[in-house]
Design a protein around this motif. Structure first.
Motif, PDB file in Angstrom:
ATOM      1  N   ALA A  96      19.862 -54.134  17.042  1.00 50.59           N
ATOM      2  CA  ALA A  96      19.743 -55.375  16.354  1.00 50.59           C
ATOM      3  C   ALA A  96      21.417 -56.120  16.077  1.00 50.59           C
ATOM      4  O   ALA A  96      21.765 -55.458  15.583  1.00 50.59           O
ATOM      5  N   LEU A  97      21.435 -57.218  16.639  1.00 50.58           N
ATOM      6  CA  LEU A  97      22.769 -57.959  16.295  1.00 50.58           C
ATOM      7  C   LEU A  97      22.652 -58.909  14.993  1.00 50.58           C
ATOM      8  O   LEU A  97      23.949 -59.466  14.664  1.00 50.58           O
ATOM      9  N   GLY A  98      21.379 -59.166  14.699  1.00 52.46           N
ATOM     10  CA  GLY A  98      21.567 -60.339  13.957  1.00 52.46           C
ATOM     11  C   GLY A  98      20.647 -61.455  14.299  1.00 52.46           C
ATOM     12  O   GLY A  98      20.761 -61.796  15.402  1.00 52.46           O
ATOM     13  N   GLY A  99      19.829 -62.126  13.382  1.00 49.76           N
ATOM     14  CA  GLY A  99      18.951 -63.221  13.870  1.00 49.76           C
ATOM     15  C   GLY A  99      17.919 -62.727  15.049  1.00 49.76           C
ATOM     16  O   GLY A  99      17.288 -61.973  15.024  1.00 49.76           O
ATOM     17  N   ASN A 100      17.921 -63.473  16.090  1.00 51.17           N
ATOM     18  CA  ASN A 100      16.983 -63.010  17.213  1.00 51.17           C
ATOM     19  C   ASN A 100      17.821 -62.474  18.371  1.00 51.17           C
ATOM     20  O   ASN A 100      17.176 -62.491  19.295  1.00 51.17           O
ATOM     21  N   LYS A 101      19.034 -62.036  18.066  1.00 46.56           N
ATOM     22  CA  LYS A 101      19.771 -61.481  19.188  1.00 46.56           C
ATOM     23  C   LYS A 101      19.899 -59.905  19.037  1.00 46.56           C
ATOM     24  O   LYS A 101      19.928 -59.472  17.864  1.00 46.56           O
ATOM     25  N   SER A 105      20.534 -50.961  25.398  1.00 49.08           N
ATOM     26  CA  SER A 105      21.319 -49.830  26.077  1.00 49.08           C
ATOM     27  C   SER A 105      21.453 -49.741  27.593  1.00 49.08           C
ATOM     28  O   SER A 105      22.351 -49.185  28.172  1.00 49.08           O
ATOM     29  N   ASN A 106      20.802 -50.706  28.241  1.00 47.36           N
ATOM     30  CA  ASN A 106      20.931 -51.002  29.794  1.00 47.36           C
ATOM     31  C   ASN A 106      21.779 -52.149  30.176  1.00 47.36           C
ATOM     32  O   ASN A 106      21.632 -52.501  31.252  1.00 47.36           O
ATOM     33  N   GLY A 107      22.219 -52.644  28.988  1.00 46.18           N
ATOM     34  CA  GLY A 107      23.545 -53.545  29.466  1.00 46.18           C
ATOM     35  C   GLY A 107      23.068 -55.112  29.367  1.00 46.18           C
ATOM     36  O   GLY A 107      23.758 -55.951  29.845  1.00 46.18           O
ATOM     37  N   PHE A 108      21.949 -55.345  28.466  1.00 38.59           N
ATOM     38  CA  PHE A 108      21.458 -56.663  28.306  1.00 38.59           C
ATOM     39  C   PHE A 108      21.750 -57.174  27.011  1.00 38.59           C
ATOM     40  O   PHE A 108      21.454 -56.410  26.146  1.00 38.59           O
ATOM     41  N   THR A 109      21.877 -58.567  26.945  1.00 38.57           N
ATOM     42  CA  THR A 109      21.846 -59.116  25.485  1.00 38.57           C
ATOM     43  C   THR A 109      20.628 -59.668  25.662  1.00 38.57           C
ATOM     44  O   THR A 109      20.204 -60.620  26.485  1.00 38.57           O
ATOM     45  N   LEU A 110      19.578 -59.860  24.438  1.00 37.03           N
ATOM     46  CA  LEU A 110      18.486 -60.390  24.445  1.00 37.03           C
ATOM     47  C   LEU A 110      18.285 -61.376  23.239  1.00 37.03           C
ATOM     48  O   LEU A 110      18.886 -61.258  22.227  1.00 37.03           O
ATOM     49  N   SER A 111      17.642 -62.469  23.458  1.00 32.77           N
ATOM     50  CA  SER A 111      17.530 -63.270  22.788  1.00 32.77           C
ATOM     51  C   SER A 111      15.774 -63.823  22.592  1.00 32.77           C
ATOM     52  O   SER A 111      15.239 -63.938  23.551  1.00 32.77           O
ATOM     53  N   LEU A 112      15.148 -63.088  21.348  1.00 29.58           N
ATOM     54  CA  LEU A 112      13.682 -63.266  21.274  1.00 29.58           C
ATOM     55  C   LEU A 112      13.394 -64.841  20.755  1.00 29.58           C
ATOM     56  O   LEU A 112      13.964 -65.389  20.032  1.00 29.58           O
ATOM     57  N   HIS A 113      12.147 -65.165  21.292  1.00 32.18           N
ATOM     58  CA  HIS A 113      11.572 -66.524  21.068  1.00 32.18           C
ATOM     59  C   HIS A 113      10.291 -66.439  20.672  1.00 32.18           C
ATOM     60  O   HIS A 113       9.543 -65.602  20.819  1.00 32.18           O
TER      61      HIS A 113
END
Length: 113
Positions: A96-101, A105-113
């Motif tokens: 978890a990076l904070g907020g919805n970010k 571990s497989n190299g992706f940045t995710l943004s949940l909606h």
């Protein structure tokens, strides 16, 4: 000398705890990802995906759609897609990076909606 070693060990333990603090538990993953859609980006490409409550999923990766399934196994998310990785399941942890970010571990940045 003993104090220096003890201090070094203590600092090492604190840094390890900080590094692991962002890793999500299985319960946190289920809560955050169930029934959500996301966009993701990484060196190997970008796309969108949806993780349904019934364990089914869909993805568009590099412009190509696929159906699949997802589950939480321990503290990892595991996915299997009809036309990605030959249908083989792949698992990854999520930080978890904070907020919805989030970062996988497989190299992706995710943004949940």
């Amino acid at each position: 000398m003993k104090k220096v070693v003890a201090l070094a060990i203590g600092i090492g333990l604190i840094l390890t705890a900080i590094a692991q603090a962002g890793d999500m538990t299985g319960a946190q993953l289920k809560k955050a990802f169930t029934g959500t859609s996301m966009t993701f980006a990484g060196k190997s490409g970008n796309g969108t995906s949806v993780y349904n409550a019934d364990g089914s999923a869909s993805i568009v990766f590099k412009g190509k759609p696929s159906k699949g399934k997802w589950r939480v196994k321990g503290s990892s998310i595991c996915t299997a897609w009809d036309n990605i990785r030959g249908g083989e399941e792949g698992c990854f942890t999520v930080e978890a990076l904070g907020g919805n970010k989030y970062r996988s571990s497989n190299g992706f940045t995710l943004s949940l909606h």
